[in-house]
Design a protein around this motif. Structure first.
Motif, PDB file in Angstrom:
ATOM      1  N   PRO A  23       0.840  -1.196   0.000  1.00  0.00           N
ATOM      2  CA  PRO A  23       0.000   0.000   0.000  1.00  0.00           C
ATOM      3  C   PRO A  23       0.879   1.252   0.000  1.00  0.00           C
ATOM      4  N   GLY A  24       0.410   2.263  -0.661  1.00  0.00           N
ATOM      5  CA  GLY A  24       1.171   3.510  -0.717  1.00  0.00           C
ATOM      6  C   GLY A  24       2.097   3.598  -1.911  1.00  0.00           C
ATOM      7  N   ALA A  25       2.144   2.543  -2.727  1.00  0.00           N
ATOM      8  CA  ALA A  25       2.990   2.590  -3.925  1.00  0.00           C
ATOM      9  C   ALA A  25       2.463   3.659  -4.866  1.00  0.00           C
ATOM     10  N   SER A  26       3.350   4.198  -5.696  1.00  0.00           N
ATOM     11  CA  SER A  26       2.924   5.224  -6.647  1.00  0.00           C
ATOM     12  C   SER A  26       3.180   4.758  -8.079  1.00  0.00           C
ATOM     13  N   ALA A  27       2.667   5.534  -9.016  1.00  0.00           N
ATOM     14  CA  ALA A  27       2.742   5.172 -10.435  1.00  0.00           C
ATOM     15  C   ALA A  27       4.182   4.962 -10.884  1.00  0.00           C
ATOM     16  N   PHE A  28       4.360   3.991 -11.750  1.00  0.00           N
ATOM     17  CA  PHE A  28       5.637   3.741 -12.411  1.00  0.00           C
ATOM     18  C   PHE A  28       5.329   3.558 -13.891  1.00  0.00           C
ATOM     19  N   THR A  29       5.769   4.520 -14.703  1.00  0.00           N
ATOM     20  CA  THR A  29       5.552   4.455 -16.145  1.00  0.00           C
ATOM     21  C   THR A  29       6.863   4.756 -16.852  1.00  0.00           C
ATOM     22  N   GLY A  30       7.001   4.237 -18.048  1.00  0.00           N
ATOM     23  CA  GLY A  30       8.207   4.526 -18.809  1.00  0.00           C
ATOM     24  C   GLY A  30       8.225   3.809 -20.136  1.00  0.00           C
ATOM     25  N   SER A 112       1.817 -13.805 -40.315  1.00  0.00           N
ATOM     26  CA  SER A 112       2.825 -13.560 -41.350  1.00  0.00           C
ATOM     27  C   SER A 112       3.184 -12.081 -41.438  1.00  0.00           C
ATOM     28  N   ASP A 113       2.524 -11.243 -40.654  1.00  0.00           N
ATOM     29  CA  ASP A 113       2.785  -9.808 -40.641  1.00  0.00           C
ATOM     30  C   ASP A 113       4.147  -9.529 -40.004  1.00  0.00           C
ATOM     31  N   ALA A 114       4.868  -8.550 -40.498  1.00  0.00           N
ATOM     32  CA  ALA A 114       6.175  -8.179 -39.938  1.00  0.00           C
ATOM     33  C   ALA A 114       6.041  -7.442 -38.613  1.00  0.00           C
ATOM     34  N   MET A 115       4.889  -6.820 -38.359  1.00  0.00           N
ATOM     35  CA  MET A 115       4.680  -6.095 -37.106  1.00  0.00           C
ATOM     36  C   MET A 115       4.062  -7.024 -36.063  1.00  0.00           C
ATOM     37  N   VAL A 116       4.648  -7.029 -34.861  1.00  0.00           N
ATOM     38  CA  VAL A 116       4.165  -7.841 -33.750  1.00  0.00           C
ATOM     39  C   VAL A 116       3.966  -6.905 -32.559  1.00  0.00           C
ATOM     40  N   TYR A 117       2.856  -7.090 -31.829  1.00  0.00           N
ATOM     41  CA  TYR A 117       2.521  -6.224 -30.702  1.00  0.00           C
ATOM     42  C   TYR A 117       2.303  -7.050 -29.436  1.00  0.00           C
ATOM     43  N   PRO A 118       3.383  -7.554 -28.835  1.00  0.00           N
ATOM     44  CA  PRO A 118       3.233  -8.345 -27.615  1.00  0.00           C
ATOM     45  C   PRO A 118       2.701  -7.488 -26.463  1.00  0.00           C
ATOM     46  N   SER A 119       1.861  -8.092 -25.635  1.00  0.00           N
ATOM     47  CA  SER A 119       1.359  -7.407 -24.446  1.00  0.00           C
ATOM     48  C   SER A 119       1.242  -8.410 -23.312  1.00  0.00           C
ATOM     49  N   GLY A 120       1.292  -7.892 -22.096  1.00  0.00           N
ATOM     50  CA  GLY A 120       1.199  -8.739 -20.916  1.00  0.00           C
ATOM     51  C   GLY A 120       1.528  -7.969 -19.671  1.00  0.00           C
ATOM     52  N   THR A 121       2.281  -8.602 -18.780  1.00  0.00           N
ATOM     53  CA  THR A 121       2.574  -7.995 -17.476  1.00  0.00           C
ATOM     54  C   THR A 121       4.071  -8.008 -17.178  1.00  0.00           C
ATOM     55  N   GLY A 137       4.726  -3.739 -10.189  1.00  0.00           N
ATOM     56  CA  GLY A 137       4.431  -4.372 -11.460  1.00  0.00           C
ATOM     57  C   GLY A 137       3.323  -3.648 -12.185  1.00  0.00           C
ATOM     58  N   GLY A 138       2.908  -4.225 -13.300  1.00  0.00           N
ATOM     59  CA  GLY A 138       1.848  -3.618 -14.081  1.00  0.00           C
ATOM     60  C   GLY A 138       1.779  -4.216 -15.469  1.00  0.00           C
ATOM     61  N   LYS A 139       1.310  -3.413 -16.412  1.00  0.00           N
ATOM     62  CA  LYS A 139       1.132  -3.845 -17.796  1.00  0.00           C
ATOM     63  C   LYS A 139       2.332  -3.431 -18.653  1.00  0.00           C
ATOM     64  N   MET A 140       2.659  -4.267 -19.617  1.00  0.00           N
ATOM     65  CA  MET A 140       3.749  -3.995 -20.552  1.00  0.00           C
ATOM     66  C   MET A 140       3.247  -4.265 -21.964  1.00  0.00           C
ATOM     67  N   ASN A 141       3.532  -3.345 -22.863  1.00  0.00           N
ATOM     68  CA  ASN A 141       3.189  -3.484 -24.277  1.00  0.00           C
ATOM     69  C   ASN A 141       4.428  -3.188 -25.100  1.00  0.00           C
ATOM     70  N   ALA A 142       4.653  -3.979 -26.125  1.00  0.00           N
ATOM     71  CA  ALA A 142       5.825  -3.785 -26.982  1.00  0.00           C
ATOM     72  C   ALA A 142       5.393  -3.633 -28.436  1.00  0.00           C
ATOM     73  N   THR A 143       6.253  -3.010 -29.212  1.00  0.00           N
ATOM     74  CA  THR A 143       6.074  -2.897 -30.650  1.00  0.00           C
ATOM     75  C   THR A 143       7.348  -3.407 -31.301  1.00  0.00           C
ATOM     76  N   VAL A 152      13.026  -1.443 -31.354  1.00  0.00           N
ATOM     77  CA  VAL A 152      11.952  -2.066 -30.589  1.00  0.00           C
ATOM     78  C   VAL A 152      11.559  -1.091 -29.480  1.00  0.00           C
ATOM     79  N   THR A 153      10.271  -1.069 -29.150  1.00  0.00           N
ATOM     80  CA  THR A 153       9.778  -0.191 -28.095  1.00  0.00           C
ATOM     81  C   THR A 153       8.960  -1.005 -27.100  1.00  0.00           C
ATOM     82  N   ALA A 154       9.145  -0.724 -25.819  1.00  0.00           N
ATOM     83  CA  ALA A 154       8.323  -1.328 -24.771  1.00  0.00           C
ATOM     84  C   ALA A 154       7.830  -0.229 -23.849  1.00  0.00           C
TER      85      ALA A 154
END
Length: 166
Positions: A23-30, A112-121, A137-143, A152-154
């Protein structure tokens, strides 16, 4: 009470490794921007995919300036039919030498697409220096463009707190 551990917002006692923020944790984004190299995974039956190593930069709201991103992962197609099943580890290193460690688990359809968009935690597993005793922890999305492994971007969107020693 020397040597006892206190989990923020909990009772005094010895803590096991927490995987969710107290409890008391704050946002972590990046955002991580990095390049990767791939090699065929040695387990051609249980994984049938790739070993991936990546490095680049990371910027985020809980990181001082631009930090470095270093990762390893297994990207498998045999574990979940029709899906990339991706498990990895990341180390983020600030300019002051502090390290933040996390693991992640992502999925994406095999196409067969060259673009992949993985998502998860992702799960923050610890750190040192200014990230000592980090949890969260939280959600992670990649391109990922399979034809351009240099860009590559996450994106991370979650929360981070700390286990405190007293």
């Amino acid at each position: 009470m020397a040597g006892a551990a206190l989990i923020l917002g909990a009772t005094t006692g010895v803590s096991s490794a927490a995987t969710t923020p107290p409890p008391g944790a704050s946002a972590f984004t990046g955002t991580g921007n990095y390049g990767v190299t791939t090699s065929t995974h040695p387990d051609t039956v249980g994984c049938n995919g790739y070993k991936v190593v990546g490095s680049g930069t990371f910027t985020g709201n809980r990181v001082a300036g631009t930090a470095t991103w270093s990762q390893t992962e297994d990207a498998c197609t045999a574990t979940v039919p029709g899906q990339w099943d991706i498990n990895g580890k990341v180390t983020i290193t600030q300019a002051d030498g502090s390290h933040l460690y996390f693991t992640y688990h992502l999925n994406a359809p095999v196409t067969s697409d060259a673009m992949v968009y993985p998502s998860g935690t992702f799960t923050i597993t610890g750190g040192d220096g200014s990230f000592d005793e980090a949890v969260g922890g939280g959600k992670m999305n990649a391109t990922v463009n399979l034809l351009d492994k240099d860009h590559v971007t996450a994106s991370l969107d979650g929360s981070m707190g700390f286990r405190w020693q007293i």
